[in-house]
Scaffold this active site. Structure first.
Site, PDB file in Angstrom:
ATOM      1  N   CYS A 149       0.887  -1.162   0.000  1.00 40.22           N
ATOM      2  CA  CYS A 149       0.000   0.000   0.000  1.00 40.22           C
ATOM      3  C   CYS A 149       0.926   1.213   0.000  1.00 40.22           C
ATOM      4  O   CYS A 149       2.132   1.072   0.066  1.00 40.22           O
ATOM      5  CB  CYS A 149      -0.836   0.043   1.269  1.00 40.22           C
ATOM      6  SG  CYS A 149      -1.874  -1.368   1.489  1.00 40.22           S
TER       7      CYS A 149
ATOM      8  N   ARG B 135       1.457   1.502  -6.116  1.00 41.72           N
ATOM      9  CA  ARG B 135       1.681   0.571  -4.985  1.00 41.72           C
ATOM     10  C   ARG B 135       0.412  -0.117  -4.554  1.00 41.72           C
ATOM     11  O   ARG B 135       0.425  -1.097  -3.818  1.00 41.72           O
ATOM     12  CB  ARG B 135       2.242   1.333  -3.777  1.00 41.72           C
ATOM     13  CG  ARG B 135       3.563   2.038  -3.986  1.00 41.72           C
ATOM     14  CD  ARG B 135       3.937   2.799  -2.756  1.00 41.72           C
ATOM     15  NE  ARG B 135       4.009   1.925  -1.601  1.00 41.72           N
ATOM     16  CZ  ARG B 135       5.104   1.229  -1.294  1.00 41.72           C
ATOM     17  NH1 ARG B 135       6.171   1.331  -2.060  1.00 41.72           N
ATOM     18  NH2 ARG B 135       5.123   0.421  -0.268  1.00 41.72           N
TER      19      ARG B 135
ATOM     20  N   TRP C 255      -3.730  -1.722  -1.207  1.00 38.20           N
ATOM     21  CA  TRP C 255      -3.687  -2.998  -1.932  1.00 38.20           C
ATOM     22  C   TRP C 255      -4.185  -4.021  -0.922  1.00 38.20           C
ATOM     23  O   TRP C 255      -3.444  -4.425  -0.022  1.00 38.20           O
ATOM     24  CB  TRP C 255      -2.271  -3.338  -2.387  1.00 38.20           C
ATOM     25  CG  TRP C 255      -2.204  -4.611  -3.152  1.00 38.20           C
ATOM     26  CD1 TRP C 255      -1.983  -5.872  -2.665  1.00 38.20           C
ATOM     27  CD2 TRP C 255      -2.391  -4.780  -4.558  1.00 38.20           C
ATOM     28  NE1 TRP C 255      -2.009  -6.793  -3.665  1.00 38.20           N
ATOM     29  CE2 TRP C 255      -2.261  -6.163  -4.845  1.00 38.20           C
ATOM     30  CE3 TRP C 255      -2.648  -3.918  -5.595  1.00 38.20           C
ATOM     31  CZ2 TRP C 255      -2.387  -6.676  -6.132  1.00 38.20           C
ATOM     32  CZ3 TRP C 255      -2.761  -4.422  -6.873  1.00 38.20           C
ATOM     33  CH2 TRP C 255      -2.633  -5.786  -7.125  1.00 38.20           C
TER      34      TRP C 255
ATOM     35  N   ASN D  64       0.918   0.648   6.039  1.00 41.17           N
ATOM     36  CA  ASN D  64       1.345  -0.261   4.966  1.00 41.17           C
ATOM     37  C   ASN D  64       2.044  -1.429   5.643  1.00 41.17           C
ATOM     38  O   ASN D  64       2.973  -1.245   6.419  1.00 41.17           O
ATOM     39  CB  ASN D  64       2.307   0.446   4.007  1.00 41.17           C
ATOM     40  CG  ASN D  64       2.932  -0.555   3.034  1.00 41.17           C
ATOM     41  OD1 ASN D  64       2.348  -1.593   2.756  1.00 41.17           O
ATOM     42  ND2 ASN D  64       4.127  -0.260   2.571  1.00 41.17           N
ATOM     43  N   GLY D  65       1.566  -2.656   5.356  1.00 39.76           N
ATOM     44  CA  GLY D  65       2.215  -3.846   5.931  1.00 39.76           C
ATOM     45  C   GLY D  65       1.166  -4.870   6.339  1.00 39.76           C
ATOM     46  O   GLY D  65      -0.005  -4.767   5.993  1.00 39.76           O
TER      47      GLY D  65
ATOM     48  N   GLU E  36       9.300 -22.998 -15.720  1.00 37.20           N
ATOM     49  CA  GLU E  36       9.174 -21.558 -15.423  1.00 37.20           C
ATOM     50  C   GLU E  36      10.369 -20.796 -15.988  1.00 37.20           C
ATOM     51  O   GLU E  36      10.215 -19.728 -16.571  1.00 37.20           O
ATOM     52  CB  GLU E  36       9.029 -21.345 -13.920  1.00 37.20           C
ATOM     53  CG  GLU E  36       8.932 -19.912 -13.495  1.00 37.20           C
ATOM     54  CD  GLU E  36       7.807 -19.118 -14.162  1.00 37.20           C
ATOM     55  OE1 GLU E  36       6.900 -19.724 -14.768  1.00 37.20           O
ATOM     56  OE2 GLU E  36       7.852 -17.880 -14.113  1.00 37.20           O
TER      57      GLU E  36
ATOM     58  N   LYS F 100      10.050 -17.706 -18.788  1.00 39.33           N
ATOM     59  CA  LYS F 100      10.632 -16.373 -18.576  1.00 39.33           C
ATOM     60  C   LYS F 100      11.515 -15.978 -19.751  1.00 39.33           C
ATOM     61  O   LYS F 100      11.417 -14.882 -20.290  1.00 39.33           O
ATOM     62  CB  LYS F 100      11.459 -16.372 -17.277  1.00 39.33           C
ATOM     63  CG  LYS F 100      10.622 -16.342 -16.017  1.00 39.33           C
ATOM     64  CD  LYS F 100       9.995 -14.985 -15.842  1.00 39.33           C
ATOM     65  CE  LYS F 100       8.620 -14.939 -15.259  1.00 39.33           C
ATOM     66  NZ  LYS F 100       7.602 -15.809 -15.704  1.00 39.33           N
TER      67      LYS F 100
ATOM     68  N   GLU G 170       9.359 -15.367 -22.902  1.00 35.37           N
ATOM     69  CA  GLU G 170       8.381 -14.265 -22.930  1.00 35.37           C
ATOM     70  C   GLU G 170       9.035 -12.890 -22.852  1.00 35.37           C
ATOM     71  O   GLU G 170       8.474 -11.932 -23.361  1.00 35.37           O
ATOM     72  CB  GLU G 170       7.332 -14.430 -21.835  1.00 35.37           C
ATOM     73  CG  GLU G 170       7.829 -14.244 -20.424  1.00 35.37           C
ATOM     74  CD  GLU G 170       6.674 -14.276 -19.417  1.00 35.37           C
ATOM     75  OE1 GLU G 170       5.578 -13.804 -19.725  1.00 35.37           O
ATOM     76  OE2 GLU G 170       6.898 -14.770 -18.311  1.00 35.37           O
TER      77      GLU G 170
ATOM     78  N   HIS H  27      13.413 -39.766 -25.212  1.00 36.66           N
ATOM     79  CA  HIS H  27      12.185 -40.171 -25.935  1.00 36.66           C
ATOM     80  C   HIS H  27      11.884 -39.220 -27.076  1.00 36.66           C
ATOM     81  O   HIS H  27      10.749 -39.112 -27.523  1.00 36.66           O
ATOM     82  CB  HIS H  27      11.016 -40.249 -24.943  1.00 36.66           C
ATOM     83  CG  HIS H  27      11.253 -41.243 -23.850  1.00 36.66           C
ATOM     84  ND1 HIS H  27      11.178 -42.601 -24.044  1.00 36.66           N
ATOM     85  CD2 HIS H  27      11.628 -41.047 -22.568  1.00 36.66           C
ATOM     86  CE1 HIS H  27      11.481 -43.212 -22.908  1.00 36.66           C
ATOM     87  NE2 HIS H  27      11.752 -42.296 -21.992  1.00 36.66           N
TER      88      HIS H  27
ATOM     89  N   LYS I  34      -0.503  -8.149 -18.931  1.00 35.17           N
ATOM     90  CA  LYS I  34      -0.285  -8.619 -17.559  1.00 35.17           C
ATOM     91  C   LYS I  34      -1.380  -9.583 -17.143  1.00 35.17           C
ATOM     92  O   LYS I  34      -1.133 -10.577 -16.502  1.00 35.17           O
ATOM     93  CB  LYS I  34      -0.248  -7.431 -16.582  1.00 35.17           C
ATOM     94  CG  LYS I  34       0.047  -7.830 -15.134  1.00 35.17           C
ATOM     95  CD  LYS I  34       1.403  -8.479 -15.016  1.00 35.17           C
ATOM     96  CE  LYS I  34       1.654  -9.086 -13.648  1.00 35.17           C
ATOM     97  NZ  LYS I  34       2.886  -9.907 -13.625  1.00 35.17           N
TER      98      LYS I  34
HETATM   99  C1  AGP Z   1       3.915 -15.177 -16.606  1.00 30.01           C
HETATM  100  O1  AGP Z   1       5.153 -14.471 -16.582  1.00 30.01           O
HETATM  101  C2  AGP Z   1       2.929 -14.548 -17.537  1.00 30.01           C
HETATM  102  N1  AGP Z   1       2.752 -13.177 -17.249  1.00 30.01           N
HETATM  103  C3  AGP Z   1       1.652 -15.366 -17.667  1.00 30.01           C
HETATM  104  O2  AGP Z   1       2.016 -16.674 -18.018  1.00 30.01           O
HETATM  105  C4  AGP Z   1       0.774 -15.444 -16.397  1.00 30.01           C
HETATM  106  O3  AGP Z   1       1.403 -16.224 -15.425  1.00 30.01           O
HETATM  107  C5  AGP Z   1      -0.556 -16.117 -16.808  1.00 30.01           C
HETATM  108  O4  AGP Z   1      -1.180 -15.295 -17.758  1.00 30.01           O
HETATM  109  C6  AGP Z   1      -1.490 -16.339 -15.608  1.00 30.01           C
HETATM  110  O5  AGP Z   1      -1.812 -15.117 -15.029  1.00 30.01           O
HETATM  111  P1  AGP Z   1      -2.600 -15.139 -13.624  1.00 30.01           P
HETATM  112  O6  AGP Z   1      -1.664 -15.745 -12.606  1.00 30.01           O
HETATM  113  O7  AGP Z   1      -2.906 -13.705 -13.329  1.00 30.01           O
HETATM  114  O8  AGP Z   1      -3.822 -15.966 -13.791  1.00 30.01           O
END
Ligand code: AGP
Length: 633
Positions: free
Chosen positions: A26, A52, A99, A125-126, A505, A509, A512, A528, A628
């Site tokens: 926050c 924030r 938040w 905040n916390g 993961e 990263k 993307e 395989h 996002k």
């Molecule tokens: C991950 O770096 C991406 N931004 C994307 O894969 C994300 O994790 C996915 O769209 C799921 O988003 P969410 O956790 O908000 O559901």
């Protein structure tokens, strides 16, 4: 405490700014002016803190012995349009952008919060860990609460201190209150009893002071203050501050000793300030993971217990998510199995209906994991399961999101807003919550010994330090690796057991944000098929903590090496055997339990992707083609 002396060591030092290590949750702001009205200044400062947290906002001012408060849920502009945040009298005031972590984004949960008498106002905040027992104690003393927040207990604790001794100074009462608190806080308090002072206190959550001719300021972060003044004072953990329009004093909460601190001149641009001096939000968010993980360890026991009860009673459990959140589910399936002997089925949300739409039923439980709580594929899968009477549990970072509204029980991971499109701090926080759930389930089911549970719980509590250690000791080496391999056209990411999730993961990263093609699969799968892609010099990144899979993955390293792959390994420090087969390696601390290993082992992979993107001249915060939160199916 009665003879408060004001001291201001006027040493000006030219530095490149303050690095506040914390996670954005926050935003708080306070100002006390020699003349003029505080409200418009607070409003503008809150606008600069909006990154924030932005689900609720509020301000409080004091004028002629009266407290004025305006607050509501919604973004700052919406609330300002409704209530006109500038139109409040008084030259002293505090403000807050929220938040939500405790209590949905509703008007009554917005800050500032007040005591029963409406004379004391506080912004915070916390995360206060022990707020439930304090709240019960205060309710038994007759206090009535307006909100579901942890923050409100602080206002009533201050009121209680005055009840015991009405001659107390505001600073004394605040001191008495904060000594009861466990958890993280940065607070600013005003009271009609002493309308010429703001009292602040800090533990873990950031707090800075701004010094100007027209008055003094306090804030969570530099962006709030920078347009007003560049003369900043950093407040450290365990310190209490008194601000008047002319001077300030800092004391240690523990022994009331006076703290003298030099004034710093911040030479950041506003753009740099919002990223706290970091070049990108993604790097800031990678670096603040330790602080996030500390907050994620402060979940409300009640919800963890309730959720583990539902999981315990389920005939089948689906872990449903997309992207990074799916990788958290994949890791969680190993945690639930190894700790609680519970079989769970990680399912990519967009495939859920096709794969399980007909079989999901009233005996099924869906644990949906979504940082945003709005991902269309995940919400669609959950709604399909709900239609067939399945029990829905939610893990998200956004209280008030769609997922929280359609879940029977949800847990907020308390990571604070994540601005970078790539999920980093929210991924490791998700893993921590899922590990805590698996541990509670293990306790319920009695599947592992108390000693083993205590051991893993102790290790989980240490994870924030481990994460900070990995970042502080390995970041530079990873940056150089990214430079060394910047022209590679294809990467393999390989792991076994729970490290398969880490591999997936790391691959996501890199793809993307650096747009580099990469493959990830369980290392045992190489023979395989995928191994046919290996040519001389193709980098294969192996995640190999010292767990039960180590021997097998050593064999996988050998088979790749024999075919010309360049071997990069993430290994436990001192594992010289694996290091001897690697062309490059990154070392991680010893003694990380396998079920927790994705949390520290993903950090070098996040940094690798970040520095690869930077090497290639891309903006890691805004990768092409991505959003996002993917709210379309
Ligand atoms: C991950 O770096 C991406 N931004 C994307 O894969 C994300 O994790 C996915 O769209 C799921 O988003 P969410 O956790 O908000 O559901």
């Amino acid at each position: 405490m009665n003879n408060w002396k004001f001291c201001l060591k006027n040493v000006l030092t030219e530095i490149r700014g303050i690095k506040v290590k914390e996670n954005s949750m926050c935003g708080i702001f306070g100002c006390i002016l020699k003349t003029g009205t505080a409200a418009p200044i607070i409003h503008q400062a809150l606008k600069r803190l909006e990154y924030r947290g932005y689900d609720s906002v509020g301000e409080a001012t004091i004028h002629e012995g009266k407290l004025f408060i305006k607050k509501d849920s919604g973004k700052i502009d919406e609330v300002h349009k409704l209530h006109n945040l500038d139109d409040m009298p008084g030259s002293i005031g505090i403000g807050h952008t929220r938040w939500a972590t405790h209590g949905a984004p509703l008007k009554e949960n917005a800050h500032p919060h007040v005591d029963c008498g409406g004379q004391i106002a506080i912004v915070h905040n916390g995360v206060i860990e022990n707020f439930s027992q304090i709240k019960l104690e205060l309710e038994n003393k007759g206090h009535t609460f307006q909100s579901k927040t942890d923050t409100e207990v602080i206002a009533h604790l201050i009121e209680e201190a005055f009840k015991k001794n009405s001659s107390l100074r505001l600073a004394d009462a605040v001191l008495e209150a904060v000594k009861r608190l466990e958890g993280s806080y940065a607070i600013a308090v005003i009271s009609t009893n002493e309308p010429d002072k703001i009292v602040c206190a800090r533990n873990e959550s950031p707090l800075i002071l701004g010094l100007a001719e027209e008055g003094l300021y306090c804030a969570s972060d530099i962006p709030a203050i920078l347009p007003i003044t560049r003369r900043i004072i950093n407040v450290d953990d365990g310190e209490l501050v008194i601000l008047t329009a002319e001077e300030f004093e800092i004391r240690k909460i523990a022994d009331l000793s006076i703290v003298t601190r030099e004034i710093k001149i911040i030479d950041w641009t506003p753009e740099m300030a919002v990223k706290q001096g970091y070049p990108h939000f993604m790097l800031k968010e990678i670096r603040e993971q330790a602080a996030c993980l500390r907050n994620t360890l402060r979940l409300q026991e009640h919800y963890l217990d309730l959720m583990s009860t539902f999981l315990d009673r389920s005939k089948e459990v689906f872990l449903v998510a997309c992207g990074t959140s799916y990788h958290a589910c994949l890791a969680a399936s190993y945690m639930f199995s190894k700790l609680a002997y519970l079989a769970t089925y990680p399912v990519i949300a967009s495939e859920f209906v096709e794969q399980h739409g007909k079989s999901v039923n009233i005996d099924s439980t869906v644990l949906a994991v979504s940082q945003s709580g709005e991902t269309a594929d995940t919400i669609a899968a959950v709604n399909a399961a709900r239609l067939r009477a399945a029990t829905i549990l939610g893990l998200t970072n956004v209280i008030g999101s769609t997922l929280t509204r359609i879940s029977r029980v949800y847990i907020c991971q308390q990571s604070g807003p994540e601005i970078g499109v790539a999920a980093t701090k929210t991924f490791t926080s998700q893993l921590s919550v899922l590990a805590q759930l698996a541990l509670r389930l293990a306790k319920k089911r009695g599947k592992i010994s108390q000693d083993e549970m205590d051991y893993i719980e102790a290790k989980l509590k240490k994870i924030p330090e481990v994460v900070d250690l990995v970042i502080n000791t390995q970041e530079e080496k990873v940056r150089l690796l990214a430079r060394k391999y910047r022209d590679a056209k294809l990467f393999f990411f390989l792991g076994r057991g729970i490290s398969t999730a880490t591999a997936y993961e790391g691959r996501l990263k890199l793809m993307e944000i650096a747009y580099v093609p990469a493959l990830a699969f369980p290392a045992g799968e190489s023979k395989h098929g995928p191994i046919s892609l290996i040519e001389k010099g193709v980098p294969a990144i192996f995640i190999c903590p010292k767990d039960d899979t180590r021997k097998a993955i050593l064999g996988n390293i050998m088979e790749m090496k024999a075919r010309g792959a360049t071997i990069i390994t993430l290994v436990e420090e001192g594992d010289n055997e694996i290091k001897s087969f690697a062309d490059d390696y990154i070392e991680l601390p010893k003694g990380i339990p396998d079920v927790l290993s994705p949390i520290p082992y993903v950090i070098p992979l996040q940094l690798f992707a970040y520095y690869m993107a930077v090497e290639k001249g891309y903006d890691p915060d805004k990768p092409r083609n991505l959003a996002k939160s993917v709210t379309v199916q």
